[in-house]
Write a protein that holds these residues in place. Structure first.
Motif, PDB file in Angstrom:
ATOM      1  N   THR A 215       0.846  -1.202   0.000  1.00 15.18           N
ATOM      2  CA  THR A 215       0.000   0.000   0.000  1.00 15.18           C
ATOM      3  C   THR A 215       0.879   1.250   0.000  1.00 15.18           C
ATOM      4  N   ALA A 216       1.965   1.193   0.818  1.00 18.88           N
ATOM      5  CA  ALA A 216       2.852   2.356   0.897  1.00 18.88           C
ATOM      6  C   ALA A 216       3.485   2.644  -0.456  1.00 18.88           C
ATOM      7  N   LYS A 217       3.782   1.543  -1.203  1.00 14.10           N
ATOM      8  CA  LYS A 217       4.360   1.726  -2.537  1.00 14.10           C
ATOM      9  C   LYS A 217       3.371   2.437  -3.448  1.00 14.10           C
ATOM     10  N   GLU A 218       2.095   2.026  -3.336  1.00 21.02           N
ATOM     11  CA  GLU A 218       1.047   2.689  -4.129  1.00 21.02           C
ATOM     12  C   GLU A 218       1.004   4.172  -3.796  1.00 21.02           C
ATOM     13  N   ALA A 220       3.360   5.952  -2.555  1.00 20.30           N
ATOM     14  CA  ALA A 220       4.556   6.634  -3.064  1.00 20.30           C
ATOM     15  C   ALA A 220       4.402   6.977  -4.538  1.00 20.30           C
ATOM     16  N   LYS A 221       3.648   6.105  -5.231  1.00 17.24           N
ATOM     17  CA  LYS A 221       3.444   6.368  -6.667  1.00 17.24           C
ATOM     18  C   LYS A 221       2.463   7.500  -6.898  1.00 17.24           C
ATOM     19  N   GLY A 222       1.781   7.940  -5.817  1.00 17.43           N
ATOM     20  CA  GLY A 222       0.906   9.103  -5.950  1.00 17.43           C
ATOM     21  C   GLY A 222      -0.564   8.775  -5.858  1.00 17.43           C
ATOM     22  N   ASP A 223      -0.888   7.529  -5.473  1.00 10.11           N
ATOM     23  CA  ASP A 223      -2.294   7.200  -5.314  1.00 10.11           C
ATOM     24  C   ASP A 223      -2.706   7.506  -3.876  1.00 10.11           C
ATOM     25  N   TYR A 224      -3.344   8.657  -3.681  1.00 14.44           N
ATOM     26  CA  TYR A 224      -3.657   9.072  -2.311  1.00 14.44           C
ATOM     27  C   TYR A 224      -4.979   8.513  -1.813  1.00 14.44           C
ATOM     28  N   LYS A 225      -5.620   7.689  -2.636  1.00 17.38           N
ATOM     29  CA  LYS A 225      -6.899   7.120  -2.198  1.00 17.38           C
ATOM     30  C   LYS A 225      -6.688   5.815  -1.435  1.00 17.38           C
ATOM     31  N   VAL A 226      -5.470   5.302  -1.414  1.00 18.15           N
ATOM     32  CA  VAL A 226      -5.238   4.006  -0.780  1.00 18.15           C
ATOM     33  C   VAL A 226      -5.562   4.068   0.712  1.00 18.15           C
ATOM     34  N   GLN A 227      -5.927   2.920   1.254  1.00 15.00           N
ATOM     35  CA  GLN A 227      -6.199   2.805   2.687  1.00 15.00           C
ATOM     36  C   GLN A 227      -5.313   1.712   3.255  1.00 15.00           C
ATOM     37  N   PHE A 228      -4.668   1.982   4.391  1.00 12.52           N
ATOM     38  CA  PHE A 228      -3.894   0.927   5.041  1.00 12.52           C
ATOM     39  C   PHE A 228      -4.858   0.040   5.815  1.00 12.52           C
ATOM     40  N   ARG A 229      -4.884  -1.259   5.451  1.00 16.01           N
ATOM     41  CA  ARG A 229      -5.867  -2.144   6.089  1.00 16.01           C
ATOM     42  C   ARG A 229      -5.409  -2.581   7.457  1.00 16.01           C
ATOM     43  N   LYS A 230      -6.417  -2.805   8.344  1.00 16.86           N
ATOM     44  CA  LYS A 230      -6.057  -3.280   9.683  1.00 16.86           C
ATOM     45  C   LYS A 230      -5.734  -4.766   9.621  1.00 16.86           C
ATOM     46  N   GLY A 231      -4.896  -5.211  10.571  1.00 15.08           N
ATOM     47  CA  GLY A 231      -4.466  -6.609  10.530  1.00 15.08           C
ATOM     48  C   GLY A 231      -4.924  -7.355  11.757  1.00 15.08           C
ATOM     49  N   GLU A 232      -4.343  -8.524  11.937  1.00 17.64           N
ATOM     50  CA  GLU A 232      -4.824  -9.414  12.987  1.00 17.64           C
ATOM     51  C   GLU A 232      -4.346  -9.004  14.388  1.00 17.64           C
ATOM     52  N   TYR A 233      -3.416  -8.054  14.449  1.00 20.59           N
ATOM     53  CA  TYR A 233      -2.835  -7.745  15.759  1.00 20.59           C
ATOM     54  C   TYR A 233      -3.041  -6.273  16.138  1.00 20.59           C
ATOM     55  N   TYR A 245      -3.376   7.973   9.297  1.00 26.11           N
ATOM     56  CA  TYR A 245      -3.361   9.356   9.774  1.00 26.11           C
ATOM     57  C   TYR A 245      -2.323  10.166   8.984  1.00 26.11           C
ATOM     58  N   ALA A 246      -1.118   9.570   8.861  1.00 27.42           N
ATOM     59  CA  ALA A 246      -0.047  10.256   8.119  1.00 27.42           C
ATOM     60  C   ALA A 246      -0.481  10.498   6.684  1.00 27.42           C
ATOM     61  N   LYS A 247      -1.135   9.476   6.114  1.00 26.14           N
ATOM     62  CA  LYS A 247      -1.580   9.612   4.720  1.00 26.14           C
ATOM     63  C   LYS A 247      -2.600  10.733   4.590  1.00 26.14           C
ATOM     64  N   ASN A 248      -3.554  10.769   5.558  1.00 30.18           N
ATOM     65  CA  ASN A 248      -4.572  11.818   5.500  1.00 30.18           C
ATOM     66  C   ASN A 248      -3.950  13.201   5.612  1.00 30.18           C
ATOM     67  N   GLU A 249      -2.977  13.314   6.542  1.00 30.70           N
ATOM     68  CA  GLU A 249      -2.312  14.617   6.722  1.00 30.70           C
ATOM     69  C   GLU A 249      -1.585  15.020   5.439  1.00 30.70           C
ATOM     70  N   LEU A 250      -0.924  13.991   4.865  1.00 28.50           N
ATOM     71  CA  LEU A 250      -0.175  14.229   3.626  1.00 28.50           C
ATOM     72  C   LEU A 250      -1.120  14.690   2.520  1.00 28.50           C
ATOM     73  N   THR A 251      -2.242  13.960   2.420  1.00 30.27           N
ATOM     74  CA  THR A 251      -3.213  14.307   1.379  1.00 30.27           C
ATOM     75  C   THR A 251      -3.727  15.723   1.601  1.00 30.27           C
ATOM     76  N   LYS A 252      -4.017  16.025   2.893  1.00 28.14           N
ATOM     77  CA  LYS A 252      -4.545  17.350   3.210  1.00 28.14           C
ATOM     78  C   LYS A 252      -3.535  18.421   2.778  1.00 28.14           C
ATOM     79  N   THR A 253      -2.274  18.184   3.150  1.00 29.27           N
ATOM     80  CA  THR A 253      -1.234  19.162   2.812  1.00 29.27           C
ATOM     81  C   THR A 253      -1.113  19.319   1.306  1.00 29.27           C
ATOM     82  N   ILE A 254      -1.157  18.171   0.623  1.00 26.69           N
ATOM     83  CA  ILE A 254      -1.014  18.243  -0.831  1.00 26.69           C
ATOM     84  C   ILE A 254      -2.184  19.001  -1.442  1.00 26.69           C
ATOM     85  N   GLU A 255      -3.409  18.682  -0.942  1.00 27.52           N
ATOM     86  CA  GLU A 255      -4.598  19.387  -1.439  1.00 27.52           C
ATOM     87  C   GLU A 255      -4.453  20.883  -1.196  1.00 27.52           C
TER      88      GLU A 255
END
Ligand code: ADP
Length: 478
Positions: A215-218, A220-233, A245-255
């Protein structure tokens, strides 16, 4: 060729992978347990067995000695002999067997213990003043060693009686051999199980991580719609929350940055167009008409001022963001700062119809970075002016006590909707469609205020009602 080498390398075990590390720990753990068992059974088992036997024989011996005078002494004796597989005898002081008796023993002479042995086991009791003793002996006719309990029972009718218990130490070698074989199989199985478990656990562990890294690679490629999925732990959940949260902040800043570029371009273009056209007008029309020319020049100057404000805001922002400046705290009077800032507004003709009411009380000194606090005051008053198109009365309240000084900038302007209040401190944020002077404002003023306040650790905030006005405040420490 190079491609092939790469492929082969990829098959190699990655020694820092979760799988390998987990496998190592599992095998190490299994190994540790197995080694302890091996050690225990090869080194300690024999001596452990002997100690157990000694303890058992001593216990039986002591119990029997205590029960010597009781009625069912003989029954107990045979019971113990049968159930525990022990050879138990009672001897008199000449070494003759008193118990167990066989029928014909009554008629022939009773068997006795070799005197040498009797003296060694029982004679020494008296000499050493002991009640019982334990020996480990190896009889010539027996293959295995025996544990002998020699105890003094008591005196009956003037004669002493003794208790003799013999327990043969059966060899444990055969058992050890069986256990050893079993252990070999167990070791082998443990290794296989450890590997299988490690494989599955590590896959479960690393799956969400691999997913996240993809997801992080996506992202990095500029797809800001990605969501980091929750896992088993829980830890994975925390991580994905943080990343989201970081992604949202990043998206907000970019917007917002996009917005800024659009705003700034617009804000730059409008005054530049005005300046250019007024310049042309002076050249072509008003050049020789002093009155008209001056009017046109005024417009050029005011637009140039707007441009300067914008560039200044951008400079402030870049300085603050790159943390080039540090806070240099000094003690100064907030009221003096206010007056300095107000003078800057007063000399600008654009603001000549604004009225400033100052209400100052108490000790108004504070401890802070003077030029930065001046900037905060400037930005707050500037906003109060910009967003108060009708009622142009602005009240500044400064109230000090011995610990802190409050500063309020209160206007009767357009106010802010409740849902917008949260966002106004963000960088590049502008409440849409309420700009009375659209050429002013970059959405940076309050972000700069917030950053400076945070650097100082001062409290700050706003009370505002739409169409009624706003009260922007901060509380500075001494
Ligand atoms: P700007 O440069 O757009 O004024 P600010 O960061 O200073 O940017 O303010 C952000 C937004 O908060 C403004 O666009 C405006 O909508 C709102 N705002 C700030 N101060 C006031 C005020 N005194 N009255 C009403 N709205 C305000």
């Amino acid at each position: 060729m190079i491609q092939e080498i790469k492929e082969i390398r990829r098959v190699k075990i990655d020694k820092s992978s979760i799988l390998f590390k987990l496998w190592k720990s599992f095998v190490f753990f299994a190994g540790l347990i197995l080694i302890s068992i091996w050690l225990f059974q090869t080194v300690f088992l024999s001596s452990f067995y002997e100690t157990m036997k000694i303890r058992e024989v001593t216990k039986v011996g002591n119990e029997l000695r205590n029960d010597y005078k009781s009625q069912d002494f003989e029954t107990k004796l045979s019971n113990y002999a049968n159930t525990k597989g022990l050879e138990i005898k009672v001897l008199d002081e000449k070494g003759a067997w008193v118990f167990p008796l066989r029928l014909f023993d009554e008629f022939v002479e009773r068997p006795r213990m070799i005197w040498e042995n009797f003296d060694k086991f029982f004679g020494s009791l008296k000499r050493d003043n002991r009640i019982y003793k334990i020996y480990t002996v190896r009889y010539e006719n027996l293959k295995d060693p025996s544990i002998i309990y020699a105890g003094y029972l008591g005196n009956t009718d003037g004669e002493d009686y003794y208790l003799y218990i013999n327990s043969v130490l059966k060899p444990v070698d055969a058992t050890v051999d069986v256990i050893r074989r079993m252990l070999l199989i167990i070791s082998f199985l443990a290794l296989i199980f450890a590997s299988i478990t490690a494989y599955f656990v590590s896959r479960r562990l690393s799956r969400p991580l691999v997913r996240m890294s993809n997801t992080a690679k996506e992202l990095a490629k500029g797809d800001y719609k990605v969501q980091f999925r929750k896992g088993e732990y829980t830890e994975i959940d925390d991580l994905s929350n943080t990343l989201n949260y970081a992604k949202n902040e990043l998206t907000k800043t970019i917007e917002m940055r996009k917005d800024l570029v659009a705003n700034v371009s617009h804000d730059l273009k409008t005054p530049l167009t005005v300046i250019k056209s007024y310049g042309e007008m002076i050249r072509d029309i008003s050049g020789s008409n002093e009155k008209l020319r001056n009017k046109h020049l005024e417009t050029i100057i005011s637009e140039a001022d707007n441009l300067t404000d914008l560039v200044n805001d951008l400079l402030d922002l870049s300085k603050i963001e790159s943390n080039l400046e540090e806070i240099r705290k000094e003690e100064f009077d907030l009221e003096d700062s206010l007056n300095e800032v107000l003078n800057r507004f007063k000399i600008n003709k654009n603001y000549s119809d604004y009225k400033f009411e100052i209400d100052s009380s108490g000790d108004t000194r504070i401890l802070g970075d003077r030029s930065k606090i001046n900037q905060v005051i400037y930005n707050l008053i500037n906003n109060a002016i910009n967003y108060s198109p009708v009622n142009k009365n602005i009240k500044i309240l400064i109230k000090g006590n011995e610990r802190e000084t409050e500063f309020h900038c209160i206007d009767k302007g357009i106010g802010i909707k409740e849902e917008d209040i949260k966002g106004i401190w963000d960088r590049f944020y502008r409440v849409r469609n309420n700009h009375t002077r659209p050429e002013i404002g970059t959405g940076l003023g309050l972000y700069i205020v917030k950053t400076i306040m945070d650097l100082h650790g001062f409290k700050y905030g706003v009370h505002s009602k739409i169409n009624e006005g706003s009260d922007f405040y901060f509380i500075a420490n001494k």
